[in-house]
Motif scaffolding. Sequence first.
Motif, PDB file in Angstrom:
ATOM      1  N   CYS A   1       0.833  -1.194   0.000  1.00 48.18           N
ATOM      2  CA  CYS A   1       0.000   0.000   0.000  1.00 48.18           C
ATOM      3  C   CYS A   1       0.872   1.250   0.000  1.00 48.18           C
ATOM      4  O   CYS A   1       0.578   2.205  -0.715  1.00 48.18           O
ATOM      5  CB  CYS A   1      -0.930  -0.019   1.206  1.00 48.18           C
ATOM      6  SG  CYS A   1      -2.242  -1.246   1.086  1.00 48.18           S
ATOM      7  N   VAL A   7      -4.285   4.045   0.871  1.00 47.65           N
ATOM      8  CA  VAL A   7      -4.598   4.152   2.297  1.00 47.65           C
ATOM      9  C   VAL A   7      -4.673   2.748   2.895  1.00 47.65           C
ATOM     10  O   VAL A   7      -5.280   1.841   2.317  1.00 47.65           O
ATOM     11  CB  VAL A   7      -5.942   4.884   2.513  1.00 47.65           C
ATOM     12  CG1 VAL A   7      -6.348   4.849   3.964  1.00 47.65           C
ATOM     13  CG2 VAL A   7      -5.858   6.311   2.002  1.00 47.65           C
ATOM     14  N   GLU A   9      -5.611   0.729   6.508  1.00 47.56           N
ATOM     15  CA  GLU A   9      -6.158   0.750   7.863  1.00 47.56           C
ATOM     16  C   GLU A   9      -5.923  -0.623   8.473  1.00 47.56           C
ATOM     17  O   GLU A   9      -6.046  -1.640   7.798  1.00 47.56           O
ATOM     18  CB  GLU A   9      -7.654   1.063   7.844  1.00 47.56           C
ATOM     19  CG  GLU A   9      -7.996   2.449   7.356  1.00 47.56           C
ATOM     20  CD  GLU A   9      -7.792   3.522   8.413  1.00 47.56           C
ATOM     21  OE1 GLU A   9      -7.607   3.175   9.609  1.00 47.56           O
ATOM     22  OE2 GLU A   9      -7.822   4.702   8.040  1.00 47.56           O
ATOM     23  N   TYR A  10      -5.605  -0.658   9.739  1.00 44.77           N
ATOM     24  CA  TYR A  10      -5.195  -1.893  10.397  1.00 44.77           C
ATOM     25  C   TYR A  10      -5.884  -2.026  11.739  1.00 44.77           C
ATOM     26  O   TYR A  10      -6.097  -1.037  12.435  1.00 44.77           O
ATOM     27  CB  TYR A  10      -3.673  -1.838  10.595  1.00 44.77           C
ATOM     28  CG  TYR A  10      -3.087  -2.955  11.413  1.00 44.77           C
ATOM     29  CD1 TYR A  10      -2.801  -2.782  12.759  1.00 44.77           C
ATOM     30  CD2 TYR A  10      -2.797  -4.172  10.830  1.00 44.77           C
ATOM     31  CE1 TYR A  10      -2.242  -3.795  13.503  1.00 44.77           C
ATOM     32  CE2 TYR A  10      -2.235  -5.188  11.569  1.00 44.77           C
ATOM     33  CZ  TYR A  10      -1.961  -5.003  12.905  1.00 44.77           C
ATOM     34  OH  TYR A  10      -1.406  -6.014  13.651  1.00 44.77           O
ATOM     35  N   MET A  11      -6.213  -3.241  12.084  1.00 47.89           N
ATOM     36  CA  MET A  11      -6.708  -3.505  13.437  1.00 47.89           C
ATOM     37  C   MET A  11      -6.114  -4.818  13.921  1.00 47.89           C
ATOM     38  O   MET A  11      -5.830  -5.715  13.117  1.00 47.89           O
ATOM     39  CB  MET A  11      -8.229  -3.597  13.482  1.00 47.89           C
ATOM     40  CG  MET A  11      -8.775  -4.906  12.934  1.00 47.89           C
ATOM     41  SD  MET A  11     -10.504  -5.261  13.272  1.00 47.89           S
ATOM     42  CE  MET A  11     -10.558  -5.426  15.006  1.00 47.89           C
ATOM     43  N   PHE A  33     -15.116  -2.818  12.918  1.00 42.64           N
ATOM     44  CA  PHE A  33     -13.981  -2.073  12.366  1.00 42.64           C
ATOM     45  C   PHE A  33     -14.268  -1.619  10.934  1.00 42.64           C
ATOM     46  O   PHE A  33     -14.049  -0.458  10.579  1.00 42.64           O
ATOM     47  CB  PHE A  33     -12.722  -2.937  12.420  1.00 42.64           C
ATOM     48  CG  PHE A  33     -11.535  -2.342  11.724  1.00 42.64           C
ATOM     49  CD1 PHE A  33     -10.836  -1.282  12.279  1.00 42.64           C
ATOM     50  CD2 PHE A  33     -11.111  -2.852  10.509  1.00 42.64           C
ATOM     51  CE1 PHE A  33      -9.741  -0.733  11.638  1.00 42.64           C
ATOM     52  CE2 PHE A  33     -10.014  -2.310   9.859  1.00 42.64           C
ATOM     53  CZ  PHE A  33      -9.330  -1.248  10.421  1.00 42.64           C
ATOM     54  N   GLU A  36     -16.670   1.265  10.854  1.00 40.60           N
ATOM     55  CA  GLU A  36     -16.028   2.519  11.259  1.00 40.60           C
ATOM     56  C   GLU A  36     -15.164   3.095  10.137  1.00 40.60           C
ATOM     57  O   GLU A  36     -15.202   4.298   9.865  1.00 40.60           O
ATOM     58  CB  GLU A  36     -15.178   2.300  12.512  1.00 40.60           C
ATOM     59  CG  GLU A  36     -15.996   2.025  13.749  1.00 40.60           C
ATOM     60  CD  GLU A  36     -15.167   1.540  14.934  1.00 40.60           C
ATOM     61  OE1 GLU A  36     -13.930   1.342  14.783  1.00 40.60           O
ATOM     62  OE2 GLU A  36     -15.753   1.342  16.015  1.00 40.60           O
ATOM     63  N   VAL A  37     -14.389   2.240   9.481  1.00 41.86           N
ATOM     64  CA  VAL A  37     -13.512   2.702   8.389  1.00 41.86           C
ATOM     65  C   VAL A  37     -14.344   3.207   7.220  1.00 41.86           C
ATOM     66  O   VAL A  37     -14.037   4.255   6.629  1.00 41.86           O
ATOM     67  CB  VAL A  37     -12.543   1.580   7.939  1.00 41.86           C
ATOM     68  CG1 VAL A  37     -11.809   1.958   6.657  1.00 41.86           C
ATOM     69  CG2 VAL A  37     -11.543   1.271   9.047  1.00 41.86           C
ATOM     70  N   LYS A  40     -15.631   6.543   8.143  1.00 44.36           N
ATOM     71  CA  LYS A  40     -14.535   7.516   8.185  1.00 44.36           C
ATOM     72  C   LYS A  40     -14.240   8.083   6.797  1.00 44.36           C
ATOM     73  O   LYS A  40     -14.014   9.279   6.647  1.00 44.36           O
ATOM     74  CB  LYS A  40     -13.280   6.841   8.751  1.00 44.36           C
ATOM     75  CG  LYS A  40     -12.048   7.706   8.784  1.00 44.36           C
ATOM     76  CD  LYS A  40     -10.878   6.928   9.375  1.00 44.36           C
ATOM     77  CE  LYS A  40      -9.592   7.707   9.331  1.00 44.36           C
ATOM     78  NZ  LYS A  40      -8.471   6.911   9.908  1.00 44.36           N
ATOM     79  N   TYR A  41     -14.256   7.231   5.787  1.00 45.92           N
ATOM     80  CA  TYR A  41     -13.927   7.658   4.423  1.00 45.92           C
ATOM     81  C   TYR A  41     -15.172   7.902   3.557  1.00 45.92           C
ATOM     82  O   TYR A  41     -15.034   8.175   2.369  1.00 45.92           O
ATOM     83  CB  TYR A  41     -13.016   6.625   3.753  1.00 45.92           C
ATOM     84  CG  TYR A  41     -11.660   6.545   4.413  1.00 45.92           C
ATOM     85  CD1 TYR A  41     -10.697   7.523   4.196  1.00 45.92           C
ATOM     86  CD2 TYR A  41     -11.360   5.503   5.279  1.00 45.92           C
ATOM     87  CE1 TYR A  41      -9.459   7.455   4.809  1.00 45.92           C
ATOM     88  CE2 TYR A  41     -10.121   5.427   5.897  1.00 45.92           C
ATOM     89  CZ  TYR A  41      -9.175   6.411   5.668  1.00 45.92           C
ATOM     90  OH  TYR A  41      -7.956   6.345   6.277  1.00 45.92           O
TER      91      TYR A  41
END
Length: 182
Positions: A1, A7, A9-11, A33, A36-37, A40-41
Amino acid sequence: CEDNNIVFEYMKIENYTNNKFTEGEARNKRYVFFDEVMKKYDAKYLFTAHHGDDLVETVLMRLVRGSTMSGYAGIPLISERSNYKLIRPFLYVTKNDILYYCELNNIKYAVDNSNFNDDYTRNRYRKYILPQLKKENKNVHKKFLKFSTVLLEYENYIKRIVDNEYSNVIIENSIDCKKIMT
């Protein structure tokens, strides 16, 4: 990436109820998760890497433990979430197809070591049952995808009929049996 300016995103799930991993709780935490992501975007589509083998395993597990018609269908190609669509384009291919592509194109990938632990139901299906099915038909995942698609079509058809008739047979919170019988 990072190399491709994408972009990322990690959890990481570190805590489980009673300190005991369960697939269900891990799945629920992943989807929280994802939700939420996506919010967010303000994204409208999420693509996951679920593949044909995942579908076969899911259908088999639900057949053995019991489920609903949509549950027996396993993993749908497209799911509607509250504010986005979840799309699973790899249901048409197997895990080996994906690994072969990665190796052919020098793409690095991670391996979850818990996948080798027989304590988990899915892993036993993956290690012992799925290989036997593939001996019978190397494209068995495509048969399961067709099965899944047909079941979901039936479920949607029945739901439409019930939704259309519901207001005709429910009167003052009671079922009008005479209307059902006609």
